[in-house]
Design a protein around this motif. Structure first.
Motif, PDB file in Angstrom:
ATOM      1  N   ASP A   9       0.819  -1.213   0.000  1.00  0.00           N
ATOM      2  CA  ASP A   9       0.000   0.000   0.000  1.00  0.00           C
ATOM      3  C   ASP A   9       0.852   1.262   0.000  1.00  0.00           C
ATOM      4  OD1 ASP A   9      -2.268  -1.574   0.040  1.00  0.00           O
ATOM      5  OD2 ASP A   9      -2.678  -1.256   2.187  1.00  0.00           O
ATOM      6  N   GLN A  10       1.889   1.279   0.823  1.00  0.00           N
ATOM      7  CA  GLN A  10       2.758   2.457   0.904  1.00  0.00           C
ATOM      8  C   GLN A  10       3.502   2.681  -0.415  1.00  0.00           C
ATOM      9  OE1 GLN A  10       3.027   4.729   3.538  1.00  0.00           O
ATOM     10  NE2 GLN A  10       1.184   3.625   4.100  1.00  0.00           N
ATOM     11  N   ALA A  11       3.987   1.605  -1.005  1.00  0.00           N
ATOM     12  CA  ALA A  11       4.700   1.730  -2.278  1.00  0.00           C
ATOM     13  C   ALA A  11       3.757   2.198  -3.381  1.00  0.00           C
ATOM     14  CB  ALA A  11       5.344   0.400  -2.653  1.00  0.00           C
ATOM     15  N   MET A  12       2.543   1.663  -3.412  1.00  0.00           N
ATOM     16  CA  MET A  12       1.568   2.079  -4.425  1.00  0.00           C
ATOM     17  C   MET A  12       1.225   3.557  -4.274  1.00  0.00           C
ATOM     18  SD  MET A  12       1.225  -0.486  -6.239  1.00  0.00           S
ATOM     19  CE  MET A  12       1.714  -2.160  -6.075  1.00  0.00           C
ATOM     20  N   THR A  13       1.104   4.011  -3.040  1.00  0.00           N
ATOM     21  CA  THR A  13       0.834   5.425  -2.794  1.00  0.00           C
ATOM     22  C   THR A  13       1.962   6.291  -3.342  1.00  0.00           C
ATOM     23  OG1 THR A  13      -0.500   4.955  -0.839  1.00  0.00           O
ATOM     24  CG2 THR A  13       0.438   7.163  -0.997  1.00  0.00           C
TER      25      THR A  13
END
Length: 67
Positions: A9-13
């Motif tokens: 999730d953090q990387a996608m953000t």
């Protein structure tokens, strides 16, 4: 298994915010199961889809594939 969704999730953000080239420091990673591996593959594919890259830094010996 517990942290893989958060990592993804953090990387996608970051990618959605325009940070196409990511470097993940794995120095403190002590274990990586299939959930973690799948998260890394998903991040790689997402970065690649926007002409970005994913690099892994400081990968511990125990997580590297030996040939």
């Amino acid at each position: 298994m517990a942290t893989a969704p958060h990592l993804r999730d953090q990387a996608m953000t970051l990618i959605e915010q325009g940070h196409r080239h990511l470097i993940l420091d794995l120095q403190d990673v002590t274990f990586c199961d299939s959930s973690g591996f799948n998260a890394l593959v998903g991040i790689f594919r997402c970065a690649k889809s926007v002409d970005g890259t994913l690099a892994l830094a400081a990968v511990p010996d125990r997580l590297q594939r030996s040939t």
